[in-house]
Design an enzyme around this catalytic site. Structure first.
Site, PDB file in Angstrom:
ATOM      1  N   SER A 143       0.854  -1.187   0.000  1.00  0.00           N
ATOM      2  CA  SER A 143       0.000   0.000   0.000  1.00  0.00           C
ATOM      3  C   SER A 143       0.885   1.231   0.000  1.00  0.00           C
ATOM      4  O   SER A 143       2.055   1.162   0.412  1.00  0.00           O
ATOM      5  CB  SER A 143      -0.899   0.007   1.239  1.00  0.00           C
ATOM      6  N   TYR A 157      -1.819  -0.843  10.487  1.00  0.00           N
ATOM      7  CA  TYR A 157      -1.914  -1.229   9.069  1.00  0.00           C
ATOM      8  C   TYR A 157      -0.678  -0.748   8.305  1.00  0.00           C
ATOM      9  O   TYR A 157      -0.061  -1.516   7.557  1.00  0.00           O
ATOM     10  CB  TYR A 157      -3.181  -0.626   8.463  1.00  0.00           C
TER      11      TYR A 157
END
Length: 258
Positions: A143, A157
């Site tokens: 990401s 995350y």
């Protein structure tokens, strides 16, 4: 060039969102695709949809990527169905919100178990088959959040997504002698089920922060994964490539040209 017909691909977290987009692109390119996911309902639906897109074989496999034994069974199922395995797209991941001040050990363990341990376990489970392929490809879904940007509530995350890149670089070195490449895709804001739930105003606001003027699609991620999986991409390894419409480029919203 860029022929994927007959290549055998395993996509973890492939039943929805980015994973389904990746599986769809490979299926349209003529590959055999194993879609792995936890939920039987979404898995059956995804297999039925993706199976209509190409001439290759599409199967579904239940897996809990946080469990090494489950990953071993997943890899064995793909090899049995296709006679081997050429590509692993380690895409499975979760992104729950948890402010740092109130984050519990259980929340941290859960996301580390799926996003980090799941990456290790899926790769380890597929190594023998990828080595036997002679042109094995591993594509990780990381990401922009963590490796490049940050966002409140996603410290855990972001940490998992950065960890995947640390894993990638050393794995690429270790696996290069076996003809296996390891690369990562860093998606920006991709139009998935989770984002759609936030409403039109949210989506329009996000689009305004992206130079390309729109959110990406799951297939945008799939197209890069498919290229990295080709034989022609053999000299690309250990690389992290952002697919974000230029989202990380502007210094501020004032730099966006409308």
């Amino acid at each position: 060039m860029f022929d994927l017909v007959g290549r055998s691909v395993l996509v973890t977290g492939g039943s929805k969102g980015i994973g389904r987009g990746i599986a769809s692109v490979f299926a349209r390119a003529g590959a055999n695709v194993a879609i792995a996911a936890r939920s039987a309902g979404s898995l059956d639906e995804a297999v039925a949809e993706v199976d209509d897109l190409g001439d290759g074989t599409v199967i579904g496999v239940r897996v809990d990527v946080s469990d090494r034994g489950s990953c071993d069974e997943m890899a064995a199922a793909a090899v049995e169905a296709f006679g081997g395995l050429d590509v692993l797209c380690a895409n499975a991941g979760i992104f729950p919100d948890a402010p740092l001040a109130t984050m519990t050990p259980a929340q941290l363990d859960e996301i580390m178990g799926i996003n980090v341990h799941g990456t290790f376990f899926a790769v380890q489970a597929c190594l023998d088959a990828l080595t036997a392929s002679g042109t094995g490809r591993i594509v990780l879904t990381s990401s922009i959040t963590g490796p490049i940007t940050g966002y409140p509530g996603w410290s855990h995350y972001g940490a998992t997504k950065a960890a995947q890149l640390g894993f990638m670089r050393t794995a690429a070195i270790e696996l290069a002698p076996h003809g296996i490449t390891v690369n990562a895709i860093l998606p920006g804001n991709i139009l998935t089920e989770g984002l759609l739930d936030n409403g039109e105003d949210y989506l329009a606001s996000m689009a305004r922060s992206i130079p390309a003027g729109a959110l990406g699609t799951p297939e945008d991620i799939g197209h890069l994964a498919a290229f990295l999986a080709t034989r022609e991409a053999a000299y690309i390894t250990g690389q992290a490539i952002a697919v974000d419409g230029g989202q990380v480029l502007p210094e501020s919203l004032d730099a966006i040209i409308t």
